[in-house]
Design a protein around this motif. Structure first.
Motif, PDB file in Angstrom:
ATOM      1  N   VAL A 132      -7.866  38.922  -3.595  1.00 40.16           N
ATOM      2  CA  VAL A 132      -7.940  38.714  -5.180  1.00 40.16           C
ATOM      3  C   VAL A 132      -8.919  37.632  -5.507  1.00 40.16           C
ATOM      4  O   VAL A 132      -9.756  37.851  -6.491  1.00 40.16           O
ATOM      5  CB  VAL A 132      -6.514  38.579  -5.397  1.00 40.16           C
ATOM      6  N   ARG A 133      -8.893  36.674  -5.039  1.00 38.31           N
ATOM      7  CA  ARG A 133      -9.679  35.579  -5.312  1.00 38.31           C
ATOM      8  C   ARG A 133     -11.019  35.767  -5.119  1.00 38.31           C
ATOM      9  O   ARG A 133     -12.083  35.449  -5.850  1.00 38.31           O
ATOM     10  CB  ARG A 133      -9.227  34.259  -4.673  1.00 38.31           C
ATOM     11  N   THR A 134     -11.517  36.480  -3.830  1.00 40.61           N
ATOM     12  CA  THR A 134     -12.891  36.947  -3.590  1.00 40.61           C
ATOM     13  C   THR A 134     -13.265  37.952  -4.515  1.00 40.61           C
ATOM     14  O   THR A 134     -14.246  37.871  -5.047  1.00 40.61           O
ATOM     15  CB  THR A 134     -12.817  37.361  -2.229  1.00 40.61           C
ATOM     16  N   TRP A 135     -12.434  38.822  -4.951  1.00 40.84           N
ATOM     17  CA  TRP A 135     -12.658  40.048  -5.962  1.00 40.84           C
ATOM     18  C   TRP A 135     -12.900  39.384  -7.024  1.00 40.84           C
ATOM     19  O   TRP A 135     -13.737  40.091  -7.887  1.00 40.84           O
ATOM     20  CB  TRP A 135     -11.567  41.206  -5.794  1.00 40.84           C
ATOM     21  N   ARG A 136     -12.281  38.410  -7.646  1.00 36.89           N
ATOM     22  CA  ARG A 136     -12.538  37.766  -9.042  1.00 36.89           C
ATOM     23  C   ARG A 136     -13.776  36.913  -9.109  1.00 36.89           C
ATOM     24  O   ARG A 136     -14.235  36.407 -10.025  1.00 36.89           O
ATOM     25  CB  ARG A 136     -11.222  36.875  -9.182  1.00 36.89           C
ATOM     26  N   GLY A 137     -14.413  36.735  -7.983  1.00 25.92           N
ATOM     27  CA  GLY A 137     -15.417  36.175  -7.879  1.00 25.92           C
ATOM     28  C   GLY A 137     -15.358  34.653  -7.539  1.00 25.92           C
ATOM     29  O   GLY A 137     -16.289  33.726  -7.857  1.00 25.92           O
ATOM     30  N   ARG A 138     -14.461  34.397  -6.914  1.00 27.07           N
ATOM     31  CA  ARG A 138     -14.053  32.877  -6.885  1.00 27.07           C
ATOM     32  C   ARG A 138     -13.672  32.553  -5.466  1.00 27.07           C
ATOM     33  O   ARG A 138     -12.773  32.016  -5.101  1.00 27.07           O
ATOM     34  CB  ARG A 138     -12.732  32.425  -7.621  1.00 27.07           C
ATOM     35  N   PRO A 139     -14.807  33.131  -4.490  1.00 29.45           N
ATOM     36  CA  PRO A 139     -14.468  32.815  -2.961  1.00 29.45           C
ATOM     37  C   PRO A 139     -14.391  31.307  -2.678  1.00 29.45           C
ATOM     38  O   PRO A 139     -15.060  30.336  -3.528  1.00 29.45           O
ATOM     39  CB  PRO A 139     -15.579  33.412  -2.267  1.00 29.45           C
ATOM     40  N   PRO A 140     -13.648  30.903  -1.685  1.00 32.70           N
ATOM     41  CA  PRO A 140     -13.676  29.233  -1.482  1.00 32.70           C
ATOM     42  C   PRO A 140     -14.897  28.952  -1.387  1.00 32.70           C
ATOM     43  O   PRO A 140     -15.794  29.572  -0.681  1.00 32.70           O
ATOM     44  CB  PRO A 140     -12.848  29.446  -0.035  1.00 32.70           C
ATOM     45  N   ALA A 141     -15.436  27.554  -1.606  1.00 36.18           N
ATOM     46  CA  ALA A 141     -16.787  27.088  -1.391  1.00 36.18           C
ATOM     47  C   ALA A 141     -16.512  26.718  -0.136  1.00 36.18           C
ATOM     48  O   ALA A 141     -15.715  26.225   0.560  1.00 36.18           O
ATOM     49  CB  ALA A 141     -16.796  25.861  -2.369  1.00 36.18           C
ATOM     50  N   ASP A 142     -17.756  26.672   0.665  1.00 35.40           N
ATOM     51  CA  ASP A 142     -18.020  26.141   1.988  1.00 35.40           C
ATOM     52  C   ASP A 142     -17.912  24.881   2.156  1.00 35.40           C
ATOM     53  O   ASP A 142     -18.352  23.824   1.425  1.00 35.40           O
ATOM     54  CB  ASP A 142     -19.627  26.466   2.380  1.00 35.40           C
ATOM     55  N   GLY A 143     -16.615  24.512   2.893  1.00 39.76           N
ATOM     56  CA  GLY A 143     -16.439  23.199   3.306  1.00 39.76           C
ATOM     57  C   GLY A 143     -15.475  22.205   2.311  1.00 39.76           C
ATOM     58  O   GLY A 143     -15.036  21.159   2.287  1.00 39.76           O
ATOM     59  N   ALA A 144     -15.449  22.996   1.057  1.00 42.01           N
ATOM     60  CA  ALA A 144     -14.689  22.414  -0.033  1.00 42.01           C
ATOM     61  C   ALA A 144     -13.180  22.497  -0.166  1.00 42.01           C
ATOM     62  O   ALA A 144     -12.649  21.867  -0.888  1.00 42.01           O
ATOM     63  CB  ALA A 144     -15.135  22.800  -1.189  1.00 42.01           C
ATOM     64  N   GLY A 145     -12.619  23.180   0.891  1.00 39.57           N
ATOM     65  CA  GLY A 145     -10.996  23.476   0.835  1.00 39.57           C
ATOM     66  C   GLY A 145     -10.847  24.516   0.005  1.00 39.57           C
ATOM     67  O   GLY A 145     -11.517  25.274  -0.620  1.00 39.57           O
ATOM     68  N   PRO A 146      -9.544  24.654  -0.393  1.00 39.15           N
ATOM     69  CA  PRO A 146      -9.050  25.730  -0.934  1.00 39.15           C
ATOM     70  C   PRO A 146      -9.364  25.572  -2.624  1.00 39.15           C
ATOM     71  O   PRO A 146      -9.291  24.505  -3.020  1.00 39.15           O
ATOM     72  CB  PRO A 146      -7.358  25.483  -0.798  1.00 39.15           C
ATOM     73  N   PRO A 147      -9.561  26.878  -3.208  1.00 43.35           N
ATOM     74  CA  PRO A 147     -10.110  26.487  -4.480  1.00 43.35           C
ATOM     75  C   PRO A 147      -9.027  25.855  -5.416  1.00 43.35           C
ATOM     76  O   PRO A 147      -9.225  25.392  -6.251  1.00 43.35           O
ATOM     77  CB  PRO A 147      -9.936  28.162  -4.890  1.00 43.35           C
ATOM     78  N   LEU A 148      -7.733  26.054  -5.066  1.00 40.56           N
ATOM     79  CA  LEU A 148      -6.632  25.474  -5.939  1.00 40.56           C
ATOM     80  C   LEU A 148      -6.679  23.996  -6.198  1.00 40.56           C
ATOM     81  O   LEU A 148      -6.233  23.244  -6.864  1.00 40.56           O
ATOM     82  CB  LEU A 148      -5.345  25.615  -5.504  1.00 40.56           C
ATOM     83  N   LEU A 149      -7.169  23.334  -4.796  1.00 42.30           N
ATOM     84  CA  LEU A 149      -7.394  22.022  -4.786  1.00 42.30           C
ATOM     85  C   LEU A 149      -8.596  21.137  -5.104  1.00 42.30           C
ATOM     86  O   LEU A 149      -8.847  20.135  -4.972  1.00 42.30           O
ATOM     87  CB  LEU A 149      -7.070  21.384  -3.409  1.00 42.30           C
ATOM     88  N   LYS A 150      -9.423  22.035  -5.742  1.00 43.05           N
ATOM     89  CA  LYS A 150     -10.644  21.702  -5.886  1.00 43.05           C
ATOM     90  C   LYS A 150     -10.903  20.922  -7.413  1.00 43.05           C
ATOM     91  O   LYS A 150     -10.014  21.591  -8.199  1.00 43.05           O
ATOM     92  CB  LYS A 150     -11.867  22.615  -6.095  1.00 43.05           C
ATOM     93  N   ARG A 151     -11.560  19.941  -7.761  1.00 43.28           N
ATOM     94  CA  ARG A 151     -11.413  19.270  -8.970  1.00 43.28           C
ATOM     95  C   ARG A 151     -12.493  19.759  -9.717  1.00 43.28           C
ATOM     96  O   ARG A 151     -13.540  20.291  -9.314  1.00 43.28           O
ATOM     97  CB  ARG A 151     -11.923  17.879  -8.633  1.00 43.28           C
ATOM     98  N   ARG A 152     -12.090  20.050 -11.060  1.00 38.88           N
ATOM     99  CA  ARG A 152     -13.066  20.779 -11.780  1.00 38.88           C
ATOM    100  C   ARG A 152     -13.969  19.613 -12.566  1.00 38.88           C
ATOM    101  O   ARG A 152     -13.751  18.619 -12.690  1.00 38.88           O
ATOM    102  CB  ARG A 152     -12.539  21.356 -13.062  1.00 38.88           C
ATOM    103  N   ARG A 153     -15.252  19.850 -12.505  1.00 35.89           N
ATOM    104  CA  ARG A 153     -16.218  18.811 -12.955  1.00 35.89           C
ATOM    105  C   ARG A 153     -16.747  19.416 -14.229  1.00 35.89           C
ATOM    106  O   ARG A 153     -16.726  20.737 -14.625  1.00 35.89           O
ATOM    107  CB  ARG A 153     -17.448  18.977 -12.041  1.00 35.89           C
ATOM    108  N   GLY A 154     -16.718  18.413 -15.168  1.00 32.99           N
ATOM    109  CA  GLY A 154     -17.036  18.478 -16.493  1.00 32.99           C
ATOM    110  C   GLY A 154     -18.256  18.390 -17.122  1.00 32.99           C
ATOM    111  O   GLY A 154     -19.259  18.488 -16.967  1.00 32.99           O
TER     112      GLY A 154
END
Length: 154
Positions: A132-154
């Protein structure tokens, strides 16, 4: 110097009393074998299991290569399944079936099948979340860990 509020201190005191009571009841019968089991469990975990699952995790991360973000979708269900196996191993292996039936009044049949089913559901659910995350266009970033734990940059 204030010690703290009375309610958390009371809860802490009650938990110590409860742990003490449980320890006395646990060690009442055959304290040597229970203590030996605790020490053996700690030693087996630290000397055998920890190096095994650390090596497996390193191999998984190394095998993922640039797509390290995908590792979390294997790591979480594997950890939960391993924990369930560790907790329920005597019943899953069938080694205590007669004793369990005598104490609990229920059969120990089917624990292995249920554990396999729970493991399949955990990995299947993880695969669905990943898809589902890949289909939504949010695949996990390479080497950055899970998408839920990534910090949003403003």
């Amino acid at each position: 110097m204030p010690v703290g509020r009375p309610f958390p201190l009371l809860v802490l005191l009650v938990s110590f009393v409860l742990c003490g009571y449980a320890g006395v009841r646990l060690l009442d019968g055959d304290w040597f074998l229970v203590a030996l089991w605790f020490v053996g469990a700690a030693v087996i975990h630290d000397l055998v299991l920890l190096p095994l699952y650390s090596a497996a995790d390193r191999a998984l991360v190394k095998g993922a290569g640039r797509r390290r973000g995908w590792v979390i979708y294997v790591r979480v269900p594997a950890a939960l399944s391993g924990l369930l196996l560790l907790v329920w191993f005597p019943l899953i292996s069938g080694r205590v079936s007669e004793r369990y039936a005598g104490v609990a009044g229920q059969s120990a049949e089917g624990y292995a099948a249920r554990w396999l089913l729970v493991t399949a559901v955990l990995f299947g659910g993880s695969a669905v979340v990943c898809a589902v995350r890949t289909w939504r266009g949010r695949p996990p970033a390479d080497g950055a860990g899970p998408p839920l734990l990534k910090r949003r940059r403003g």
